[in-house]
Design a protein around this motif. Structure first.
Motif, PDB file in Angstrom:
ATOM      1  N   GLN A   1      -5.356   1.830  14.521  1.00 11.57           N
ATOM      2  CA  GLN A   1      -5.119   3.153  13.931  1.00 11.57           C
ATOM      3  C   GLN A   1      -4.866   2.999  12.437  1.00 11.57           C
ATOM      4  O   GLN A   1      -5.461   3.686  11.609  1.00 11.57           O
ATOM      5  CB  GLN A   1      -3.871   3.811  14.556  1.00 11.57           C
ATOM      6  N   GLU A   2      -3.967   2.075  12.132  1.00  9.23           N
ATOM      7  CA  GLU A   2      -3.572   1.874  10.757  1.00  9.23           C
ATOM      8  C   GLU A   2      -4.747   1.376   9.913  1.00  9.23           C
ATOM      9  O   GLU A   2      -4.969   1.848   8.797  1.00  9.23           O
ATOM     10  CB  GLU A   2      -2.463   0.825  10.734  1.00  9.23           C
TER      11      GLU A   2
ATOM     12  N   ALA B   1      -7.188   4.176   9.347  1.00  7.44           N
ATOM     13  CA  ALA B   1      -6.625   5.151   8.399  1.00  7.44           C
ATOM     14  C   ALA B   1      -6.811   4.650   6.979  1.00  7.44           C
ATOM     15  O   ALA B   1      -7.118   5.424   6.070  1.00  7.44           O
ATOM     16  CB  ALA B   1      -5.154   5.382   8.706  1.00  7.44           C
ATOM     17  N   GLY B   2      -6.641   3.336   6.792  1.00  5.84           N
ATOM     18  CA  GLY B   2      -6.860   2.745   5.479  1.00  5.84           C
ATOM     19  C   GLY B   2      -8.309   2.870   5.056  1.00  5.84           C
ATOM     20  O   GLY B   2      -8.608   3.295   3.943  1.00  5.84           O
ATOM     21  N   LEU B   3      -9.217   2.548   5.959  1.00  2.00           N
ATOM     22  CA  LEU B   3     -10.646   2.632   5.636  1.00  2.00           C
ATOM     23  C   LEU B   3     -11.056   4.064   5.295  1.00  2.00           C
ATOM     24  O   LEU B   3     -11.968   4.273   4.503  1.00  2.00           O
ATOM     25  CB  LEU B   3     -11.491   2.135   6.811  1.00  2.00           C
ATOM     26  N   SER B   4     -10.371   5.020   5.900  1.00  4.25           N
ATOM     27  CA  SER B   4     -10.757   6.411   5.635  1.00  4.25           C
ATOM     28  C   SER B   4     -10.465   6.771   4.178  1.00  4.25           C
ATOM     29  O   SER B   4     -11.168   7.574   3.582  1.00  4.25           O
ATOM     30  CB  SER B   4     -10.034   7.359   6.583  1.00  4.25           C
ATOM     31  N   ARG B   5      -9.442   6.136   3.586  1.00  2.00           N
ATOM     32  CA  ARG B   5      -9.151   6.374   2.167  1.00  2.00           C
ATOM     33  C   ARG B   5     -10.247   5.779   1.283  1.00  2.00           C
ATOM     34  O   ARG B   5     -10.458   6.224   0.162  1.00  2.00           O
ATOM     35  CB  ARG B   5      -7.815   5.738   1.784  1.00  2.00           C
ATOM     36  N   LEU B   6     -10.907   4.758   1.798  1.00  2.00           N
ATOM     37  CA  LEU B   6     -12.001   4.142   1.043  1.00  2.00           C
ATOM     38  C   LEU B   6     -13.323   4.842   1.331  1.00  2.00           C
ATOM     39  O   LEU B   6     -14.356   4.470   0.797  1.00  2.00           O
ATOM     40  CB  LEU B   6     -12.133   2.660   1.413  1.00  2.00           C
TER      41      LEU B   6
ATOM     42  N   PHE C   1      -6.104  -0.892  -9.567  1.00  2.00           N
ATOM     43  CA  PHE C   1      -7.143  -0.047  -8.970  1.00  2.00           C
ATOM     44  C   PHE C   1      -8.490  -0.760  -9.009  1.00  2.00           C
ATOM     45  O   PHE C   1      -9.252  -0.732  -8.052  1.00  2.00           O
ATOM     46  CB  PHE C   1      -7.202   1.298  -9.689  1.00  2.00           C
TER      47      PHE C   1
ATOM     48  N   GLU D   1      -8.372  -3.489  -6.428  1.00  2.00           N
ATOM     49  CA  GLU D   1      -8.534  -2.953  -5.067  1.00  2.00           C
ATOM     50  C   GLU D   1     -10.011  -2.657  -4.809  1.00  2.00           C
ATOM     51  O   GLU D   1     -10.559  -3.002  -3.760  1.00  2.00           O
ATOM     52  CB  GLU D   1      -7.686  -1.677  -4.930  1.00  2.00           C
TER      53      GLU D   1
ATOM     54  N   GLU E   1       0.189  15.396   2.358  1.00  2.00           N
ATOM     55  CA  GLU E   1       0.018  14.703   1.086  1.00  2.00           C
ATOM     56  C   GLU E   1       0.746  15.458  -0.022  1.00  2.00           C
ATOM     57  O   GLU E   1       1.478  14.875  -0.818  1.00  2.00           O
ATOM     58  CB  GLU E   1      -1.481  14.601   0.775  1.00  2.00           C
TER      59      GLU E   1
ATOM     60  N   HIS F   1       3.257   9.861  14.213  1.00  2.00           N
ATOM     61  CA  HIS F   1       1.913   9.352  14.219  1.00  2.00           C
ATOM     62  C   HIS F   1       1.151   9.696  12.934  1.00  2.00           C
ATOM     63  O   HIS F   1       0.519   8.848  12.313  1.00  2.00           O
ATOM     64  CB  HIS F   1       1.212   9.958  15.438  1.00  2.00           C
TER      65      HIS F   1
ATOM     66  N   GLN G   1       2.407   7.667   9.986  1.00  2.00           N
ATOM     67  CA  GLN G   1       1.895   6.295  10.043  1.00  2.00           C
ATOM     68  C   GLN G   1       0.525   6.231   9.394  1.00  2.00           C
ATOM     69  O   GLN G   1       0.248   5.389   8.545  1.00  2.00           O
ATOM     70  CB  GLN G   1       1.755   5.823  11.497  1.00  2.00           C
ATOM     71  N   GLU G   2      -0.317   7.148   9.825  1.00  2.00           N
ATOM     72  CA  GLU G   2      -1.689   7.171   9.357  1.00  2.00           C
ATOM     73  C   GLU G   2      -1.747   7.446   7.852  1.00  2.00           C
ATOM     74  O   GLU G   2      -2.482   6.798   7.116  1.00  2.00           O
ATOM     75  CB  GLU G   2      -2.427   8.282  10.090  1.00  2.00           C
ATOM     76  N   PHE G   3      -0.960   8.401   7.424  1.00  2.00           N
ATOM     77  CA  PHE G   3      -0.931   8.778   6.022  1.00  2.00           C
ATOM     78  C   PHE G   3      -0.499   7.591   5.153  1.00  2.00           C
ATOM     79  O   PHE G   3      -1.138   7.266   4.153  1.00  2.00           O
ATOM     80  CB  PHE G   3       0.024   9.954   5.835  1.00  2.00           C
TER      81      PHE G   3
ATOM     82  N   ALA H   1      -0.590   4.424   5.951  1.00  2.00           N
ATOM     83  CA  ALA H   1      -1.596   3.358   6.025  1.00  2.00           C
ATOM     84  C   ALA H   1      -2.696   3.620   4.996  1.00  2.00           C
ATOM     85  O   ALA H   1      -3.192   2.695   4.347  1.00  2.00           O
ATOM     86  CB  ALA H   1      -2.182   3.289   7.426  1.00  2.00           C
ATOM     87  N   GLY H   2      -3.060   4.897   4.840  1.00  2.00           N
ATOM     88  CA  GLY H   2      -4.056   5.260   3.837  1.00  2.00           C
ATOM     89  C   GLY H   2      -3.548   4.965   2.439  1.00  2.00           C
ATOM     90  O   GLY H   2      -4.248   4.360   1.624  1.00  2.00           O
ATOM     91  N   LEU H   3      -2.309   5.350   2.149  1.00  2.00           N
ATOM     92  CA  LEU H   3      -1.747   5.111   0.815  1.00  2.00           C
ATOM     93  C   LEU H   3      -1.665   3.624   0.503  1.00  2.00           C
ATOM     94  O   LEU H   3      -1.765   3.213  -0.644  1.00  2.00           O
ATOM     95  CB  LEU H   3      -0.346   5.726   0.708  1.00  2.00           C
TER      96      LEU H   3
ATOM     97  N   ARG I   1      -3.812   1.422   1.179  1.00  2.00           N
ATOM     98  CA  ARG I   1      -5.105   0.987   0.646  1.00  2.00           C
ATOM     99  C   ARG I   1      -5.237   1.345  -0.824  1.00  2.00           C
ATOM    100  O   ARG I   1      -5.982   0.719  -1.560  1.00  2.00           O
ATOM    101  CB  ARG I   1      -6.251   1.648   1.414  1.00  2.00           C
ATOM    102  N   LEU I   2      -4.525   2.394  -1.232  1.00  2.00           N
ATOM    103  CA  LEU I   2      -4.554   2.796  -2.636  1.00  2.00           C
ATOM    104  C   LEU I   2      -3.501   2.040  -3.448  1.00  2.00           C
ATOM    105  O   LEU I   2      -3.366   2.248  -4.640  1.00  2.00           O
ATOM    106  CB  LEU I   2      -4.304   4.309  -2.763  1.00  2.00           C
TER     107      LEU I   2
ATOM    108  N   ARG J   1       3.408  -2.283   3.522  1.00  2.00           N
ATOM    109  CA  ARG J   1       4.092  -2.489   4.772  1.00  2.00           C
ATOM    110  C   ARG J   1       5.142  -3.574   4.586  1.00  2.00           C
ATOM    111  O   ARG J   1       4.861  -4.605   3.989  1.00  2.00           O
ATOM    112  CB  ARG J   1       3.090  -2.926   5.830  1.00  2.00           C
TER     113      ARG J   1
ATOM    114  N   ARG K   1       8.990  -6.738   8.570  1.00  2.00           N
ATOM    115  CA  ARG K   1       9.341  -6.357   9.935  1.00  2.00           C
ATOM    116  C   ARG K   1       9.522  -4.853  10.046  1.00  2.00           C
ATOM    117  O   ARG K   1      10.643  -4.356  10.170  1.00  2.00           O
ATOM    118  CB  ARG K   1      10.616  -7.065  10.377  1.00  2.00           C
TER     119      ARG K   1
ATOM    120  N   TRP L   1       8.070   0.874   5.643  1.00  2.00           N
ATOM    121  CA  TRP L   1       7.184   0.873   4.492  1.00  2.00           C
ATOM    122  C   TRP L   1       8.017   0.870   3.228  1.00  2.00           C
ATOM    123  O   TRP L   1       9.200   1.234   3.247  1.00  2.00           O
ATOM    124  CB  TRP L   1       6.297   2.124   4.504  1.00  2.00           C
TER     125      TRP L   1
ATOM    126  N   GLU M   1     -13.494   9.299  -5.066  1.00  2.00           N
ATOM    127  CA  GLU M   1     -12.268   8.978  -4.344  1.00  2.00           C
ATOM    128  C   GLU M   1     -11.166   8.608  -5.331  1.00  2.00           C
ATOM    129  O   GLU M   1     -10.034   9.068  -5.233  1.00  2.00           O
ATOM    130  CB  GLU M   1     -12.558   7.819  -3.379  1.00  2.00           C
TER     131      GLU M   1
ATOM    132  N   LEU N   1      -7.282  10.573  -6.522  1.00  2.00           N
ATOM    133  CA  LEU N   1      -5.944  10.011  -6.723  1.00  2.00           C
ATOM    134  C   LEU N   1      -5.432  10.333  -8.127  1.00  2.00           C
ATOM    135  O   LEU N   1      -4.285  10.739  -8.318  1.00  2.00           O
ATOM    136  CB  LEU N   1      -5.981   8.498  -6.515  1.00  2.00           C
TER     137      LEU N   1
END
Lengths: 305, 305
Positions: free
Chosen positions: A130-131, A134-139, A231, A234, B95, B127, B130-132, B134-136, B138-139, B144, B147, B150, B234, B238
């Motif tokens: 899932q995680e 979700a990351g790939l969706s930002r890309l 940036f 990345e 967001e 949920h 988490q997804e949101f 995970a997206g950030l 990547r930016l 993470r 243990r 975020w 993209e 941002l």
DNA sequence: ATATTGAGTTTAATAATTAAAAACATATGA
DNA sequence: TCATATGTTTTTAATTATTAAACTCAATAT
């Protein structure tokens, strides 16, 4: 103690327990174990874990635990050790597996991805997938479908074209910045070393043409290293990923392609070493354009293979 | 039918049930309801939902359902309607709330974010958060922690500097591309309109200086619109996000800043309309540098406020 | 006094559960 | 007869429940 459902793995407990066995092995029967807090500090876990481990040692009759007295009764043997649960793939390994799968099997754009299935396929908890997605969706590589699930977007020709153009934008910027650097900057030496390595490989290209991909990455990394920007970094990670995977699977005309690329690199390096910005940019554009064409062709070939 | 745990909301069922009531209202007592598949098609839900809705209609004695006979017994009343569960924030709203929170309260870099708490704060399922996040990640905005949990990374001065430099890279590229476009391209007309709008706002800037932020976005969007590249797009999303939020909260010297920015925009537009690439780039660089300084200052002021 | 322990609380990750969709099998009526 | 509708089963994915682990603090022993 039979467990019915384990909401999360007790891997941390297992490894702590084993380390505690090691500590016991270094002691004599009759000795006292250190305080809970001391053990927790030493093993870098919480006291909760230390206490559950002590409890197990006690019930396994390895120590007698009464209040703050924790006396070693007998030395632990090999059979006392807990087997560590095999750890799942790391985030990076998952990324690797995922892209390898996509490119090896030419998974087409629009394919619906479902976490449960991918989870089985890659042996990774659903949560991690899932995680990751979700990351790939930002890309812009995948997209969430209206009612659950994900959909693969990238790896069309348009994707390759846009990625290549973005790459060109970033690398030309890097070249411009590089040429402004003072003569004592380490990049100049790195370029000279790279020049030599290119010459060396060129002289044995017929046999060692496989080695080019490593040198290619080293060269582009060096160029890009002068840009210190998270940036850009990345973005370059993604670019490296896609280009590398494609080179990995596209083996047509590898010798000819790599030989030509070496010459292009050399012209580019020479132009930069002479601080000739016009020639440098021209050489960069020439090489990056050909790279783009190679990527596009490799996509086309795979599509009709 | 008492439910103990609802693993996911039955919002889809509720709205389908209500729409089914509407369908019944348009019928006479004694009439037959359409087939399950027909209803499913008409309401754009699965047959599973249609069947559960029919079951409820039957047990509420609104229809008599036997095999394929579904006869309306009595017309539904207002009290039969199910209240729809209030829907959570959409991804975009989340967001928005998140960045507003970060910037309004100057949440410092390094702050640990935990999904459970943010989930309560923003009224969004764990949920989704988490997804949101995970997206950030990547930016490069969050990270993470070893243990669980975020950690907020961005919004330091280095972040602002690097973002501004990345922005400059992208916008200068856009300007260069823009200047190569043919005379009949729509961008030229758009620029002329924008020029007029800038002049108009300039003449009433003392009273209407608040309106500038909208015009600013419109102008930069126009410039960037000539670059058709998903990665650039993209990245610009941002950039727009961060700059906009900062302008929103930084109200110091707003009149002066905006008046100066209008002049900078006008010089930039004029240079482009005259196809003067050197002057255009110079104007762009001047404006973008000042923008960067403003962003940096706003960060500093907020830090010590 | 001070370090240590015991107990309780909180957090966060995963398993279990359930809503919904899809697939498949059977029945019905034009 | 055969297209269409219904009944049943399987699969999928989102959310809740549960559990491992971390944290907190008052009680206690040295």
């Amino acid at each position: 103690m039979l467990r019915y459902a384990m909401a999360r793995t007790d891997e941390r407990f297992r490894s702590a327990y084993n380390r505690l066995l090691d500590i016991c092995s270094d002691m004599e029967v009759g000795d006292q174990l250190p305080a809970e807090t001391a053990l927790a500090d030493r093993m870098d876990v919480s006291r909760t874990i230390v206490r559950s481990a002590l409890q197990k040692l006690d019930s396994d009759k390895l120590i007698r635990w009464e209040g703050r007295s924790k006396m070693l009764i007998r030395k632990p043997q090999a059979e006392h050790r807990l087997v560590p649960a095999e750890s799942a793939l790391s985030a990076e390994e998952l990324e690797h597996s995922f892209f390898e799968w996509i490119l090896r099997f030419d998974v087409p754009a629009g394919t619906s991805l479902n976490v449960a299935q991918l989870s089985r396929q890659f042996g990774v908890p659903v949560h991690n997938l899932q995680e990751f997605l979700a990351g790939l969706s930002r890309l812009g590589l995948v997209e969430r479908r209206p009612r659950g699930g994900w959909s693969l977007l990238g790896f069309t020709s348009e994707f390759a074209i846009e990625l290549s153009e973005f790459r060109m934008l970033l690398e030309l910027n890097a070249v411009r910045q590089l040429l402004t650097l003072p003569a004592d900057h380490e990049i100049w030496n790195r370029l000279k070393v790279l020049r030599r390595e290119h010459e060396d490989l060129k002289s044995v290209i017929a046999e060692r043409y496989h080695d080019f991909s490593l040198l290619d990455e080293k060269f582009h990394s060096a160029i890009n290293s002068v840009v210190r920007n998270r940036f850009v970094l990345e973005a370059q990670k993604l670019i490296k990923l896609i280009f590398n995977y494609h080179y990995m699977w596209d083996k047509r005309d590898e010798l000819e392609r790599n030989a030509a690329a070496i010459d292009e690199h050399l012209e580019w390096i020479d132009a930069m070493l002479e601080r000739d910005s016009e020639r440098s940019e021209a050489a960069a554009i020439k090489h990056l354009r050909r790279s783009k064409e190679t990527l596009l062709q490799s996509l086309r070939v795979h599509k009709f293979a």
